[in-house]
Design an enzyme around this catalytic site. Structure first.
Site, PDB file in Angstrom:
ATOM      1  N   GLY A   1       2.951   2.330  10.708  1.00  0.00           N
ATOM      2  CA  GLY A   1       3.881   3.441  10.531  1.00  0.00           C
ATOM      3  C   GLY A   1       4.630   3.818  11.800  1.00  0.00           C
ATOM      4  O   GLY A   1       5.231   4.881  11.876  1.00  0.00           O
TER       5      GLY A   1
ATOM      6  N   ASN B   1       0.872  -1.175   0.000  1.00  0.00           N
ATOM      7  CA  ASN B   1       0.000   0.000   0.000  1.00  0.00           C
ATOM      8  C   ASN B   1       0.911   1.227   0.000  1.00  0.00           C
ATOM      9  O   ASN B   1       1.523   1.538   1.026  1.00  0.00           O
ATOM     10  CB  ASN B   1      -0.893  -0.037   1.252  1.00  0.00           C
ATOM     11  CG  ASN B   1      -1.697   1.233   1.434  1.00  0.00           C
ATOM     12  OD1 ASN B   1      -1.751   2.084   0.532  1.00  0.00           O
ATOM     13  ND2 ASN B   1      -2.331   1.372   2.586  1.00  0.00           N
TER      14      ASN B   1
END
Ligand code: 13P
Length: 255
Positions: A175, A13
């Site tokens: 993240g 992604n």
């Protein structure tokens, strides 16, 4: 009855990253995969602006392309939105729906995510339906309730292994470099699998269940070897061909 095993799905992604020059990464990925006899399913989901530009680079390679979200309508007065049909037209065969960044940044709730999955199917795309709890939900003991609600209301009853995968992405691991432990992943996947079976019946047994959240070359193999993990959804480490290839190399492939 023959036992059909679905390959693991290694999906990248790219989020809101990449310009047309990033075609070089796709070419490098294609070159790295070339000549490999046994591969998992390899998918790259770049920004919608790059799908058409990448479609030439992936032609004749095992790399598939996907979008990152879609509107529920096929076309119409929805400024700035992209339909599943448009993603398909630009070269996608998959679309991610319900990513936590969409749920947070754009207030996308479970019912909308289910409608997006159905829009994907209408256009002939497979959907990757994302679920996952936040840090606050986890520490408040709300993890299982959050996941159960997301499964109940954002994974449509028509979901099958042929038209969808479910991605478990704990928000606190996205993240952050804070990967969930293998025990956490195994436990969450077992819980999700049981809920999918309860709500979908036999289809819930075979639909692939991906893990996402700080997957990188150094941890991909152990995550992909964890019980109940049928693939990974990779953010940051999917942007560079060398890293993504190393993750692909960690996949379990049939012998
Ligand atoms: P990172 O791999 O960058 O943590 O992102 C995970 C993710 O959100 C994939 O959809």
């Amino acid at each position: 009855m023959d036992i059909v095993t679905t390959p693991q799905l290694i999906a990248g992604n790219w989020k809101m990253n990449g310009l047309l020059a990033a075609r070089g990464e796709i070419a490098a990925l294609a070159a790295g995969l070339k000549g490999r006899a046994r591969l998992p399913e390899v998918l790259v989901c770049p920004p919608a602006t790059l799908l058409h530009g990448f479609s030439g680079a992936v032609a004749g390679t095992p790399i598939k392309l996907g979008g990152q979200t879609c509107h529920t309508a096929a076309a119409g007065a929805h400024t700035g939105d992209v339909s599943a049909e448009m993603l398909k037209d630009a070269g996608a065969s998959y679309v991610i729906v319900g990513h936590s960044e969409r749920r947070t940044d754009h207030n996308e709730a479970n019912a909308l995510v289910a409608a997006q999955a159905r829009a994907a199917w209408r256009a002939g795309l497979s959907a990757i339906i994302c679920i996952g709890e936040s840090e606050a939900q986890r520490s408040a003991g709300q993890m299982e309730k959050t996941l159960a609600d997301q499964i109940a209301y954002s994974v449509p009853s028509e979901t099958t292994v042929a038209n969808a995968a479910v991605a478990y992405e704990p928000i606190w691991a996205i993240g952050t470099g804070k990967t969930a432990s293998l025990d956490d992943i195994e436990g969450a996947h077992a819980f999700i699998r049981a809920r999918l079976e309860a709500s979908l019946g036999p289809a819930g047994r075979s639909v692939r269940l991906l893990y996402g959240g700080s997957v990188k070359p150094s941890n991909a193999k152990e995550i992909l070897s964890t019980r109940g993990v049928d693939g990974v959804l990779v953010g940051g480490a999917s942007l560079k061909a060398a890293d993504f290839l190393a993750i692909v190399d960690g996949a379990r492939v049939a012998v």
